[in-house]
Design a protein around this motif. Structure first.
Motif, PDB file in Angstrom:
ATOM      1  N   LYS A  25      -8.674 -62.554  -5.903  1.00 44.07           N
ATOM      2  CA  LYS A  25      -7.354 -63.152  -6.134  1.00 44.07           C
ATOM      3  C   LYS A  25      -6.341 -62.122  -6.634  1.00 44.07           C
ATOM      4  O   LYS A  25      -5.166 -62.195  -6.290  1.00 44.07           O
ATOM      5  N   SER A  26      -6.774 -61.159  -7.417  1.00 43.01           N
ATOM      6  CA  SER A  26      -5.831 -60.254  -8.065  1.00 43.01           C
ATOM      7  C   SER A  26      -5.468 -59.038  -7.230  1.00 43.01           C
ATOM      8  O   SER A  26      -4.397 -58.475  -7.412  1.00 43.01           O
ATOM      9  N   ALA A  27      -6.329 -58.613  -6.316  1.00 41.67           N
ATOM     10  CA  ALA A  27      -6.060 -57.399  -5.545  1.00 41.67           C
ATOM     11  C   ALA A  27      -5.412 -57.748  -4.207  1.00 41.67           C
ATOM     12  O   ALA A  27      -5.841 -58.680  -3.529  1.00 41.67           O
ATOM     13  N   VAL A  28      -4.402 -56.990  -3.856  1.00 44.49           N
ATOM     14  CA  VAL A  28      -3.760 -57.180  -2.562  1.00 44.49           C
ATOM     15  C   VAL A  28      -4.687 -56.672  -1.467  1.00 44.49           C
ATOM     16  O   VAL A  28      -4.953 -57.347  -0.491  1.00 44.49           O
ATOM     17  N   ASN A  29      -5.186 -55.455  -1.631  1.00 48.33           N
ATOM     18  CA  ASN A  29      -6.139 -54.857  -0.696  1.00 48.33           C
ATOM     19  C   ASN A  29      -7.338 -54.363  -1.479  1.00 48.33           C
ATOM     20  O   ASN A  29      -7.190 -53.601  -2.431  1.00 48.33           O
ATOM     21  N   LEU A  30      -8.509 -54.791  -1.087  1.00 44.27           N
ATOM     22  CA  LEU A  30      -9.730 -54.340  -1.736  1.00 44.27           C
ATOM     23  C   LEU A  30     -10.249 -53.080  -1.044  1.00 44.27           C
ATOM     24  O   LEU A  30     -10.125 -52.941   0.172  1.00 44.27           O
ATOM     25  N   THR A  31     -10.847 -52.191  -1.815  1.00 44.88           N
ATOM     26  CA  THR A  31     -11.495 -51.029  -1.226  1.00 44.88           C
ATOM     27  C   THR A  31     -12.768 -51.491  -0.524  1.00 44.88           C
ATOM     28  O   THR A  31     -13.226 -52.624  -0.736  1.00 44.88           O
ATOM     29  N   PHE A  36     -17.638 -54.897  -0.416  1.00 39.94           N
ATOM     30  CA  PHE A  36     -19.094 -55.026  -0.382  1.00 39.94           C
ATOM     31  C   PHE A  36     -19.620 -55.713  -1.638  1.00 39.94           C
ATOM     32  O   PHE A  36     -20.523 -56.543  -1.576  1.00 39.94           O
ATOM     33  N   ALA A  37     -19.036 -55.367  -2.789  1.00 40.56           N
ATOM     34  CA  ALA A  37     -19.471 -55.980  -4.048  1.00 40.56           C
ATOM     35  C   ALA A  37     -19.189 -57.479  -4.052  1.00 40.56           C
ATOM     36  O   ALA A  37     -20.039 -58.282  -4.444  1.00 40.56           O
ATOM     37  N   VAL A  38     -17.997 -57.858  -3.621  1.00 44.63           N
ATOM     38  CA  VAL A  38     -17.631 -59.277  -3.566  1.00 44.63           C
ATOM     39  C   VAL A  38     -18.527 -60.012  -2.578  1.00 44.63           C
ATOM     40  O   VAL A  38     -19.079 -61.076  -2.884  1.00 44.63           O
ATOM     41  N   ALA A  39     -18.707 -59.435  -1.392  1.00 43.23           N
ATOM     42  CA  ALA A  39     -19.526 -60.087  -0.364  1.00 43.23           C
ATOM     43  C   ALA A  39     -20.972 -60.260  -0.818  1.00 43.23           C
ATOM     44  O   ALA A  39     -21.553 -61.340  -0.657  1.00 43.23           O
ATOM     45  N   SER A  40     -21.561 -59.232  -1.414  1.00 40.82           N
ATOM     46  CA  SER A  40     -22.959 -59.353  -1.839  1.00 40.82           C
ATOM     47  C   SER A  40     -23.113 -60.353  -2.977  1.00 40.82           C
ATOM     48  O   SER A  40     -24.082 -61.119  -3.008  1.00 40.82           O
TER      49      SER A  40
END
Length: 112
Positions: A25-31, A36-40
């Motif tokens: 929610k807070s990041a416009v673009n994720l690295t 990968f961290a969010v998905a896992s």
């Protein structure tokens, strides 16, 4: 598929899931690393806590796109403001650490 997700301030959610949704929610673009961290984190959560959704994802042709959309919608509908949370946490000082004791209850960490 109808998916009934708990509110992000629910005590039943693992902190990793809350962090992943707030990051989304807070990041416009994720690295790539953040993606990968969010998905896992979310895949692990859905596999254990939402097995019907997990099985639904496994049958899709593009499961990661559907998962990303689900997490983004969950973040947008959560009502939590990551900026408000970070400013209140940074002012709180050092908080005690907590640990689980085999049951679902949290107790202060005593270092033993």
């Amino acid at each position: 598929m109808k998916l009934d997700l708990p509110n992000l301030n629910s005590e039943d959610l693992p902190i990793d899931v809350i962090q992943a949704v707030l990051l989304t929610k807070s990041a416009v673009n994720l690295t790539d690393e953040q993606n990968f961290a969010v998905a896992s984190t979310m895949l692990a959560y859905f596999q254990v806590m939402q097995p019907n959704y997990w099985n639904f994802l496994r049958r899709l042709g593009r499961p990661m796109a559907y998962l990303a959309g689900t997490v983004k919608a969950w973040a947008e509908q959560s009502g939590l403001d990551p900026k408000a949370l970070s400013s209140s946490i940074s002012k709180a000082g050092t908080a005690p650490r907590w640990t689980t004791t085999g049951s679902k209850h949290m107790e202060p960490y005593t270092g033993r």
